[in-house]
Design a protein around this motif. Sequence first.
Motif, PDB file in Angstrom:
ATOM      1  N   ASP A 128     -10.900   2.765  -2.602  1.00  0.00           N
ATOM      2  CA  ASP A 128     -11.010   3.463  -1.312  1.00  0.00           C
ATOM      3  C   ASP A 128     -10.146   4.719  -1.281  1.00  0.00           C
ATOM      4  OD1 ASP A 128     -12.740   1.537  -0.444  1.00  0.00           O
ATOM      5  OD2 ASP A 128     -11.272   0.435   0.765  1.00  0.00           O
ATOM      6  N   HIS A 129      -9.109   4.757  -2.130  1.00  0.00           N
ATOM      7  CA  HIS A 129      -8.241   5.938  -2.175  1.00  0.00           C
ATOM      8  C   HIS A 129      -8.591   6.866  -3.337  1.00  0.00           C
ATOM      9  CE1 HIS A 129      -5.950   3.774   0.871  1.00  0.00           C
ATOM     10  NE2 HIS A 129      -5.477   4.954   1.184  1.00  0.00           N
TER      11      HIS A 129
ATOM     12  N   LYS B 203       0.806  -1.237   0.000  1.00  0.00           N
ATOM     13  CA  LYS B 203       0.000   0.000   0.000  1.00  0.00           C
ATOM     14  C   LYS B 203       0.838   1.288   0.000  1.00  0.00           C
ATOM     15  CE  LYS B 203      -2.760   1.585   3.530  1.00  0.00           C
ATOM     16  NZ  LYS B 203      -3.901   1.481   4.457  1.00  0.00           N
TER      17      LYS B 203
ATOM     18  N   LEU C 105       0.788   3.923  -3.249  1.00  0.00           N
ATOM     19  CA  LEU C 105       0.243   5.282  -3.113  1.00  0.00           C
ATOM     20  C   LEU C 105       1.325   6.343  -3.378  1.00  0.00           C
ATOM     21  CD1 LEU C 105      -2.173   4.755  -0.093  1.00  0.00           C
ATOM     22  CD2 LEU C 105      -2.734   4.833  -2.528  1.00  0.00           C
TER      23      LEU C 105
ATOM     24  N   LYS D 157      -4.908  11.170  -9.034  1.00  0.00           N
ATOM     25  CA  LYS D 157      -6.023  10.217  -9.164  1.00  0.00           C
ATOM     26  C   LYS D 157      -6.286   9.941 -10.644  1.00  0.00           C
ATOM     27  CE  LYS D 157      -6.694  10.353  -4.750  1.00  0.00           C
ATOM     28  NZ  LYS D 157      -5.731   9.531  -4.034  1.00  0.00           N
TER      29      LYS D 157
END
Length: 227
Positions: free
Chosen positions: A58-59, A29, A33, A39
């Motif tokens: 979820d992110h 994770k 990230l 995004k």
Amino acid sequence: MGFKEYYRAFKAYTDIYSKEYQRRIEELKPHLLRFMKRKGKVLDLACGVGGFSFLLEDHGFEVMGLDIDEEMIKKATEYAEEKNSKVKFIVGDARELSFEDETFDYVLFLGNTTVHFLPKDLSEVFKEVKRVLKKDGVFLMNFVDMRGLLPRIRMGTIVGEEYWISKVTIDEEEKTALIEYKSERDSFRVRFVIWGKTAVELLAKLYFIPIESVKLDEVSYLNVYKK
Ligand code: SAM
């Protein structure tokens, strides 16, 4: 060969709530990230039951998961319903994707999926990944240096809580390993394609520009590439 039994035996790939699966997520994770600051649209290629797809949703990412195995996609879809997730899971072959060129900001290829692919097939996968990635897209690939692991596989080191390696047959050219797993109840055999770190990187370099290789433990890596 034998992958269905293998994935049935090891929860690390098929039960997103198991401690083994959660450990994989926690390990990857922070690194994912770090390389996915912007995004965008994500393709979770060979997504299995979709744990990493849900993590990225979820992110704030828009995620699509694809896998060749109908059972995996069925289970991923069940998890999605249970979680009220918008991730779309589809059955497909990573060697021949049905998406338009330059569709995704990120393609993920996680969980040592290279063991499924002979060199010609992995080459086709990379070609497709390059095609469906946007110009400034990023390819994140997590794999085990199977060549580095070979001595331990040969020794038949005990794996997991239930299954152990009872027999290993490596072909003459050390391209594949036929591994027999046993438990108190049953046994099965699975043939892995042996990819060393160097071989993965040499092949990837034909299609991508390396950004970084993160060493996760003694034998596993997250390699990050751009087009
Ligand atoms: N990425 C997932 C994860 O980390 O949990 C799953 C990893 S699992 C080791 C490898 C997955 O690759 C399996 O779900 C298998 O069905 C899938 N797979 C194998 N060959 C494939 C292909 N040609 N196209 C798409 N998926 C494939």
